[in-house]
Design a protein around this motif. Structure first.
Motif, mmCIF file in Angstrom:
data_model
loop_
_atom_site.group_PDB
_atom_site.id
_atom_site.type_symbol
_atom_site.label_atom_id
_atom_site.label_comp_id
_atom_site.label_asym_id
_atom_site.label_seq_id
_atom_site.Cartn_x
_atom_site.Cartn_y
_atom_site.Cartn_z
ATOM 1 N N TYR A 78 0.903 -1.189 0.071
ATOM 2 C CA TYR A 78 0.035 -0.021 -0.046
ATOM 3 C C TYR A 78 0.799 1.313 -0.119
ATOM 4 O O TYR A 78 1.894 1.401 0.706
ATOM 5 C CB TYR A 78 -1.014 0.146 1.153
ATOM 6 N N TRP A 85 -0.397 12.164 2.639
ATOM 7 C CA TRP A 85 -1.179 13.213 3.049
ATOM 8 C C TRP A 85 -1.849 13.890 1.691
ATOM 9 O O TRP A 85 -1.157 14.282 0.866
ATOM 10 C CB TRP A 85 -0.358 14.170 3.823
ATOM 11 N N ALA A 109 -6.252 15.024 5.279
ATOM 12 C CA ALA A 109 -6.684 13.477 5.842
ATOM 13 C C ALA A 109 -5.343 12.636 5.125
ATOM 14 O O ALA A 109 -4.964 13.093 4.162
ATOM 15 C CB ALA A 109 -7.747 13.059 5.207
ATOM 16 N N VAL A 110 -5.056 11.692 5.615
ATOM 17 C CA VAL A 110 -4.137 10.489 5.049
ATOM 18 C C VAL A 110 -4.978 9.864 4.242
ATOM 19 O O VAL A 110 -6.285 9.549 4.219
ATOM 20 C CB VAL A 110 -3.599 9.705 6.270
ATOM 21 N N PHE A 161 -4.767 6.605 1.528
ATOM 22 C CA PHE A 161 -4.047 5.187 1.027
ATOM 23 C C PHE A 161 -4.399 4.993 -0.515
ATOM 24 O O PHE A 161 -5.483 5.252 -0.983
ATOM 25 C CB PHE A 161 -4.626 4.028 1.831
ATOM 26 N N GLY A 178 -5.520 1.632 -3.257
ATOM 27 C CA GLY A 178 -6.295 0.603 -2.764
ATOM 28 C C GLY A 178 -5.380 -0.923 -2.536
ATOM 29 O O GLY A 178 -6.170 -1.707 -2.052
ATOM 30 N N GLY A 193 -8.837 -3.314 1.484
ATOM 31 C CA GLY A 193 -7.633 -2.690 1.681
ATOM 32 C C GLY A 193 -7.681 -1.763 3.015
ATOM 33 O O GLY A 193 -8.656 -1.772 3.788
ATOM 34 N N LEU A 194 -6.681 -1.486 3.349
ATOM 35 C CA LEU A 194 -6.510 -0.373 4.453
ATOM 36 C C LEU A 194 -7.217 0.965 4.286
ATOM 37 O O LEU A 194 -6.985 1.389 3.210
ATOM 38 C CB LEU A 194 -5.073 -0.190 4.539
ATOM 39 N N TRP A 254 -7.744 4.650 6.312
ATOM 40 C CA TRP A 254 -7.366 5.577 7.205
ATOM 41 C C TRP A 254 -8.309 6.120 7.954
ATOM 42 O O TRP A 254 -9.327 6.436 7.404
ATOM 43 C CB TRP A 254 -6.542 6.483 6.733
ATOM 44 N N PHE A 268 -7.742 14.885 12.987
ATOM 45 C CA PHE A 268 -8.028 14.965 11.664
ATOM 46 C C PHE A 268 -8.792 13.492 11.421
ATOM 47 O O PHE A 268 -8.166 12.526 11.948
ATOM 48 C CB PHE A 268 -6.931 15.066 10.740
ATOM 49 N N TYR A 269 -9.665 13.809 10.634
ATOM 50 C CA TYR A 269 -10.563 12.562 10.176
ATOM 51 C C TYR A 269 -10.694 12.375 8.595
ATOM 52 O O TYR A 269 -10.634 13.357 8.045
ATOM 53 C CB TYR A 269 -11.849 12.439 10.919
ATOM 54 N N ALA A 270 -10.927 10.912 8.232
ATOM 55 C CA ALA A 270 -11.376 10.651 7.080
ATOM 56 C C ALA A 270 -12.713 11.356 6.926
ATOM 57 O O ALA A 270 -13.578 11.223 7.762
ATOM 58 C CB ALA A 270 -11.258 9.371 6.656
ATOM 59 N N TRP A 297 5.615 7.676 9.878
ATOM 60 C CA TRP A 297 4.441 7.173 10.789
ATOM 61 C C TRP A 297 4.082 5.762 10.274
ATOM 62 O O TRP A 297 4.507 5.387 8.979
ATOM 63 C CB TRP A 297 3.298 8.016 10.325
#
Lengths: 109, 120
Positions: free
Chosen positions: A88, A92, A98-99, A101, A103, B44-45, B47, B59-61, B106
């Motif tokens: 993955y 940012w 937001a972070v 990712f 897929g 998948g991952l 956040w 902070f939020y998605a 991170w």
């Protein structure tokens, strides 16, 4: 639909080299560093690359990262069967604050 | 050695609330922001949120805003994730991960995850 786009799967033979792409935009990859994570089956993610091209201690130099514009790439040389995992990218996103990712890409060796 | 241990998951009914915990040890907790990341079964991952080392910012998605709240107790080396009005689509393994303040490093350590299953 992920903000960052990765190929769903890649494959290569043992000993070969593979690259995994991660495509984004100016608000994410274009303006921020990229991290890459490896997730082996049934395990927690593991940091492979940070700052787009830096390896944490303990990560072999078979793993390398690069970034150009709004895209990033993870490369793995000397492939081993133990490298079979999901990979993955993440970064940012300044517009989303937001972070984000990718897929994920399943590597088959 | 660095450890992150999540807890608080389980089977919960839709509409209920849950608070997940992540206890940190082996490092100076106040030097690190903390993230929550989730992974639905076979997916998948994703956040979820991050909280600054001192708790001053969160902070939020986008998809998590409103129902999810991240918080931390630096005296207890613990970060929390409160999830309200749980939905079936919140079913996932929830991981915590650390974030070294002032760097772009991170996720160098993750917990083992805690499974939340939302089902009636």
């Amino acid at each position: 639909q992920s903000v960052l786009t990765q190929p769903p799967s890649v494959s290569a033979a043992p000993g070969q080299k593979v690259t995994i792409s991660c495509s984004g935009s100016s608000s994410n990859i274009g303006g921020h560093y990229v991290s890459w994570y490896q997730q082996l089956p049934g395990a927690s993610p593991k940091l492979l690359i940070y700052d787009s091209n830096q390896r944490p201690s303990g990560i072999p130099d078979r793993f390398f990262g690069s970034k150009s514009g709004t895209s990033a790439t993870l490369g793995i040389t000397g492939l081993q069967t133990g490298d079979e995992a999901d990979y993955y990218c993440a970064t940012w996103d300044g517009s989303l604050s937001a972070v984000v990712f990718g897929g994920g890409t399943k590597l088959t060796v | 050695q660095v450890q992150l241990v999540e807890s608080g998951g389980g089977v919960v009914q839709p509409g209920m609330s849950l608070r997940l915990s992540c206890v940190a040890s082996g490092f100076t907790f106040t030097n690190y922001g903390m993230h929550w990341v989730r992974q639905a079964p076979g997916k998948g991952l994703e956040w979820v949120a991050v909280i600054w080392y001192d708790g001053s910012q969160e902070f939020y998605a986008d998809s998590m805003k409103g129902r999810f709240t991240i918080s931390r107790d630096n005296s207890a080396n613990t970060v929390y994730l409160q999830i309200n009005t749980l939905r079936a689509e919140d079913t996932a393994v929830y991981y915590c991960a650390r974030d070294l303040y002032g760097t772009n490093i991170w996720g160098d350590y993750w917990g083992q995850g805690t499974l939340v299953t939302v089902s009636s």
